[in-house]
Design a protein around this motif. Structure first.
Motif, short mmCIF file in Angstrom:
data_model
loop_
_atom_site.label_atom_id
_atom_site.label_comp_id
_atom_site.label_asym_id
_atom_site.label_seq_id
_atom_site.Cartn_x
_atom_site.Cartn_y
_atom_site.Cartn_z
N ASP A 1 -0.24 9.28 6.94
CA ASP A 1 1.10 9.60 6.43
C ASP A 1 2.21 9.10 7.34
OD1 ASP A 1 1.16 13.18 7.26
OD2 ASP A 1 0.56 11.44 8.41
N VAL A 2 1.98 9.08 8.67
CA VAL A 2 3.00 8.54 9.57
C VAL A 2 3.14 7.03 9.38
CG1 VAL A 2 3.68 8.22 11.97
CG2 VAL A 2 2.68 10.39 11.25
N ILE A 3 2.02 6.35 9.23
CA ILE A 3 2.04 4.91 8.98
C ILE A 3 2.74 4.63 7.64
CG2 ILE A 3 0.62 2.89 8.49
CD1 ILE A 3 0.63 3.51 11.40
N ARG A 4 2.46 5.47 6.64
CA ARG A 4 3.11 5.28 5.34
C ARG A 4 4.62 5.48 5.45
NH1 ARG A 4 4.50 8.68 0.96
NH2 ARG A 4 4.47 7.60 -1.07
N ASP A 5 5.04 6.50 6.19
CA ASP A 5 6.48 6.72 6.40
C ASP A 5 7.11 5.50 7.09
OD1 ASP A 5 6.20 9.18 5.28
OD2 ASP A 5 6.17 10.28 7.18
N MET A 6 6.39 4.99 8.09
CA MET A 6 6.89 3.81 8.79
C MET A 6 6.99 2.61 7.85
SD MET A 6 5.58 0.76 10.29
CE MET A 6 3.87 1.06 10.69
N THR A 7 6.00 2.48 6.97
CA THR A 7 5.97 1.36 6.04
C THR A 7 7.14 1.42 5.07
OG1 THR A 7 3.56 1.37 6.20
CG2 THR A 7 4.52 0.12 4.40
N LEU A 8 7.42 2.61 4.57
CA LEU A 8 8.57 2.77 3.66
C LEU A 8 9.88 2.51 4.41
CD1 LEU A 8 7.41 5.91 1.63
CD2 LEU A 8 7.58 3.56 0.81
N TRP A 9 9.92 2.87 5.69
CA TRP A 9 11.10 2.58 6.50
C TRP A 9 11.29 1.07 6.65
CZ3 TRP A 9 10.90 0.38 11.55
CH2 TRP A 9 12.15 0.31 12.20
N CYS B 1 0.82 -1.22 0.00
CA CYS B 1 0.00 0.00 0.00
C CYS B 1 0.85 1.27 0.00
CB CYS B 1 -0.94 0.00 1.20
SG CYS B 1 -2.12 -1.36 1.22
N SER B 2 2.11 1.18 0.44
CA SER B 2 2.96 2.37 0.49
C SER B 2 3.42 2.81 -0.89
CB SER B 2 4.18 2.11 1.39
OG SER B 2 5.01 1.11 0.84
N LEU B 3 3.15 2.00 -1.92
CA LEU B 3 3.50 2.39 -3.29
C LEU B 3 2.63 3.55 -3.78
CD1 LEU B 3 3.92 -1.13 -4.96
CD2 LEU B 3 5.74 0.44 -4.28
N TYR B 4 1.45 3.70 -3.18
CA TYR B 4 0.55 4.77 -3.60
C TYR B 4 0.97 6.10 -2.98
CZ TYR B 4 -2.44 1.00 -5.24
OH TYR B 4 -2.92 -0.09 -5.91
N SER B 5 0.60 7.18 -3.63
CA SER B 5 1.01 8.52 -3.19
C SER B 5 0.44 8.85 -1.82
CB SER B 5 0.52 9.57 -4.20
OG SER B 5 0.97 9.27 -5.50
N GLU B 6 1.10 9.79 -1.16
CA GLU B 6 0.61 10.27 0.14
C GLU B 6 -0.81 10.79 0.01
OE1 GLU B 6 3.35 12.83 2.17
OE2 GLU B 6 1.74 13.86 3.23
#
Length: 568
Positions: A427-435, A364-369
């Motif tokens: 957005d914080v969850i997405r940042d964590m996911t990319l991390w 899911c982190s592949l999608y834009s913020e």
């Protein structure tokens, strides 16, 4: 003996009326065929008029963002049950058609719809934000305050607070028109302008070609001036950074800091998410829960996500393990949301049932913020990637995908979108996911979505990348070979693609999912697409593709081909 009552009645008028009625009814039958032919001729002319009219209406609605007038709506026909009734209706319709052609005035086919004062946003009941809400609302009521900032840590509840403010305007009588726009460090000012333009009805084909200054001028002319005490305009924004607040509003009395929750309110929020029944399963669990809450340091996002993760943990040993994991990942004092916080949030990720759930979540982190992810499209990508179990039917596979989405929502790792068919990622969850993806040995993501790229990016170690997202950019041409031998997913949707060179796909032997959707200027696929021997999922939704190359038959593994909203 009796009463005699006499009455004199002439039968002539009655006979005359009966005759008129009979001959009138007969005329409907006799003239039925002639009227039908006449009606058909009139309808043919009206259809031509309607076709021209609807073309103008479509241009007004699609390109100029206008709303059709009531007088433009057409009329319908009925089915008769008898020849007499049918004859009457035909004669009546014939006259209506003539009147409509003679009297219809379609010089104006559309008008601008009224601008709604505010659009309601999804918002759940909150814990501990009441005082902050009152501060923000009080600040907005001050005539001398035009700009206010809401600042604080990521995940502390800033957006939730702003949602509540927005909905307060939606639910009360006022003179404001509320415009919501999302801005971030990787979302250029042009994207913000586009959101405002769409909200106030400026967005059309000509808008996209305008410069930043021209767009700013159009927005200003439409009645969105800079805030002053005289015009009463207001700007309220959220940010994680204090320096941004100071730049926007130097007077710190007009900025509101959202703090982490104090212990009492933090535990109340945690209990709400974990469930009081779980806390009463064993006498020790409640005390252990206090230790977990302490590790969350009052951050609402952490309390919610970890609370959900612990909802199914019924024994003290499980809670002791959770505390041990959390204490190893960060200091007890929360200094900021970054790598110090991600391991805490990652605990909910680690608690997912198995690797399949975790891989689907990372995807899911592949999608834009702030991107609204359509559930069905997401599940179809998972299927193409082979992330789901083997199923006898496509329907069964899709059901499993939706089950996983529901589980991710329940774990607060995904959020429900505006509509039931979509989801989004905080957005914080997405940042964590990319991390997480960046730390992974087997998952190497390259995500540059929604950052206004105009050409292919460069990167080191292309050979390690397994999934790449370049969606929501302005890339027009792909003229360099993509050397990614391990790439499995490539998102190129929502760009301005016009040309893809034939050799672009030469070095992508493992690619399984290719998304080219919403590239309306892309008219054809390169013959080199035949090199994608592993491709299973090809999304051409909303592209300008007019025909498919014969080389497509070389894609023996292709199972999904989306041609919706194309001219093929």
């Amino acid at each position: 003996m009796g009463n005699i009552f006499s009455i004199s009645l002439s039968l002539d008028p009655i006979i005359t009326r009966c005759w008129d009625c009979a001959t009138g009814q007969a005329s409907y039958i006799c003239n039925l065929e002639d009227n039908l032919h006449a009606l058909q001729a009139e309808i043919a002319g009206l259809k031509e008029l309607r076709s021209d009219l609807m073309s103008r209406v479509r241009i007004a609605e699609d390109e100029q963002q206008l709303k059709r007038l009531n007088q433009v709506e057409g009329c319908c026909s009925t089915h008769p049950s008898s020849s007499i009734k049918f004859g009457k209706q035909i004669a009546k319709k014939l006259q209506e058609v003539k009147d409509q052609k003679e009297n219809g005035d379609f010089s104006d086919v559309a008008s601008k719809p009224p601008l709604p004062s505010a659009t309601e946003r999804p918002s759940e009941p909150t814990v501990g934000l009441e005082s902050n809400f009152n501060k923000v609302w009080s600040c907005l009521q001050k005539e001398q305050v035009g700009v206010s900032g809401i600042y604080g840590l990521g995940g502390v509840g800033k957006t939730t607070l702003l949602n509540q403010i927005n909905n307060k305007f939606h639910d009360t009588t006022h003179d404001y028109h509320v415009i919501w726009a999302v801005a971030s460090q990787d979302r250029p000012i042009e994207r913000v302008q586009d959101q405002i333009a769409e909200r106030i009805g400026l967005s059309n084909e000509g808008w996209k070609s305008k410069s930043l200054d021209e767009k700013a001028e159009d927005i200003f002319k439409r009645g969105l001036p800079l805030p002053t005490q005289e015009n009463g305009s207001k700007v309220i924004f959220t940010t994680r950074r204090l320096d941004v607040c100071c730049q926007m509003q130097p007077n710190m009395d007009n900025n509101i800091r959202v703090e982490c929750l104090p212990p009492g309110e933090a535990f109340k929020l945690f209990e709400e998410k974990v469930g009081s029944k779980t806390l009463r399963m064993h006498p020790d669990i409640c005390k252990l829960a206090e230790a977990v809450v302490e590790e969350c340091a009052g951050l609402p996002l952490a309390l919610i996500t970890i609370g959900r993760a612990m909802a199914s943990k019924k024994s003290p040993r499980e809670w002791e393990y959770a505390i041990e994991v959390l204490r190893q990942s960060a200091a007890s004092v929360l200094l900021g949301v970054g790598k110090e916080m991600y391991p805490k949030l990652k605990f909910s990720y680690d608690c997912l049932p198995d690797e399949r759930f975790r891989s689907c979540f990372l995807y899911c982190s592949l999608y834009s913020e702030d991107h609204h992810i359509v559930k069905d499209e997401l599940v179809d990508c998972w299927i193409g990637e082979g992330l789901l179990d083997e199923h006898a039917t496509l329907s069964s596979a899709r059901n499993q995908g939706h089950f996983i989405i529901g589980s991710l929502i329940d774990a607060c790792l995904l959020e429900k979108g505006h509509y039931n068919y979509g989801v989004k990622m905080h957005d914080v969850i997405r940042d964590m996911t990319l991390w997480i993806a960046g730390e992974s040995e087997k998952e190497k993501f390259f995500v540059k979505s929604g950052v206004q790229l105009k050409e292919q990016p460069n990167a080191k170690k292309w050979e390690e990348v397994t999934r790449m997202s370049l969606m929501d950019n302005q890339i027009e041409n792909l003229t360099k070979i993509l050397e990614c031998p391990n790439l499995q997913t490539l998102f190129l949707g929502r760009n301005d693609l016009k040309v893809i060179m034939d050799d672009f796909f030469n070095s992508l032997p493992m690619l399984r999912v290719l998304d080219l959707s919403y590239n309306k200027h892309l008219k054809e696929l390169p013959v080199g697409i035949a090199k994608l021997v592993s491709l299973e999922h090809l999304n051409l939704l909303g592209t300008g593709i007019r025909k498919l190359p014969v080389e497509l038959k070389a894609l023996a593994k292709l199972k999904y081909l989306n041609l919706e909203w194309t001219v093929i």
